[in-house]
Design an enzyme around this catalytic site. Structure first.
Site, PDB file in Angstrom:
ATOM      1  CB  VAL A  48      -1.016   0.067   1.225  1.00 46.83           C
ATOM      2  CG1 VAL A  48      -1.839   1.208   1.201  1.00 46.83           C
ATOM      3  CG2 VAL A  48      -1.744  -1.364   1.230  1.00 46.83           C
ATOM      4  CE  LYS A  49       4.424   5.158  -4.894  1.00 46.78           C
ATOM      5  NZ  LYS A  49       4.636   5.168  -6.281  1.00 46.78           N
ATOM      6  CB  ILE A  50       0.473   5.430   2.498  1.00 41.87           C
ATOM      7  CG1 ILE A  50      -0.575   4.456   2.656  1.00 41.87           C
ATOM      8  CG2 ILE A  50       0.161   6.721   3.263  1.00 41.87           C
ATOM      9  CD1 ILE A  50      -0.571   3.888   4.025  1.00 41.87           C
TER      10      ILE A  50
END
Ligand code: E4P
Length: 215
Positions: free
Chosen positions: A86-88
């Site tokens: 998950v890229k945040i």
């Protein structure tokens, strides 16, 4: 150093995977738009298609910028495939979300990092990967590679396990310098990876060997 490919183009991902040197993929909303992927269900399906092409981690970016929204989106992305990271974004709610996902055992990639202070916060939140954008720093007359050096030293000082994922890589010298400095990963366009193959002495030497083999 791991090689990730920085694209949502399936043909390019397959070409890099087939070379046998690919360790993962990074995408972002701009790269998805470039491939003409529109609508939530098509976007989610495209992430699954990417995961099925490769054997390494695949970063999929949340669009929400509030904590609850990032958690909801990130959990849906993580449910898609075991390879999804998950890229945040590097914002206050993003740091809180990274901490949440870390505690749940879900991998994260903290994106849009442009300073050593931001890199320190990402590591303290437990991010799996942290992405400094070296090309975009170079574009504004700031040394992107120097930032990688600074972060390497800070992470080594304290034994942080967050992996330095050099992003916004533009050319083969960026990759070589990242490897020299000790970045854990470089995410690159396919053109920068294949440019590493090139040397005129290789071409002329091979031509000579092939000519001599016919004698
Ligand atoms: C990767 O995670 C980044 O989204 C990407 O490397 C940004 O690259 P750009 O500066 O070429 O858009």
């Amino acid at each position: 150093m791991k090689f990730f490919i920085d694209t949502a183009n399936l043909a390019q991902i397959k070409e890099a995977q087939d070379m046998g040197v690919l360790d993962g993929v990074t995408t972002n909303p701009s790269l998805m738009a470039k491939e003409g992927i529109k609508g939530q269900s098509n976007i989610l399906k495209h992430y699954v298609d990417i995961c099925n092409l490769v054997t390494g981690d695949v970063s999929a970016e949340v669009i929400a910028t509030d904590y609850e929204g990032m958690i909801k989106e990130g959990e849906a992305l993580a449910d898609l495939h075991e390879r999804i990271v998950v890229k945040i974004p590097m914002i206050k709610d993003g740091i809180k979300a990274i901490k949440y996902f870390t505690e749940k055992g879900i991998k994260t990639n903290c994106t849009l990092v442009f300073s050593a202070g931001q890199a320190l916060l990402a590591a303290k939140a437990g991010a799996t990967y942290m992405s400094p954008f070296i090309g975009r720093l170079d574009d504004v007359s700031t040394d992107g590679l120097r930032l990688i050096e600074d972060i390497r030293q800070i992470y080594d000082n304290y034994g942080f396990e967050t992996q330095i994922l050099a992003a916004s890589v533009r050319h083969p010298m960026h990759i070589i310098e990242c490897a020299r400095i000790g970045a854990d990963v470089a995410t690159c366009p396919l053109s920068a990876i294949t440019a590493l193959l090139k040397h005129p002495l290789t071409d002329s030497g091979l031509a000579q060997f092939l000519a001599d083999a016919k004698k």
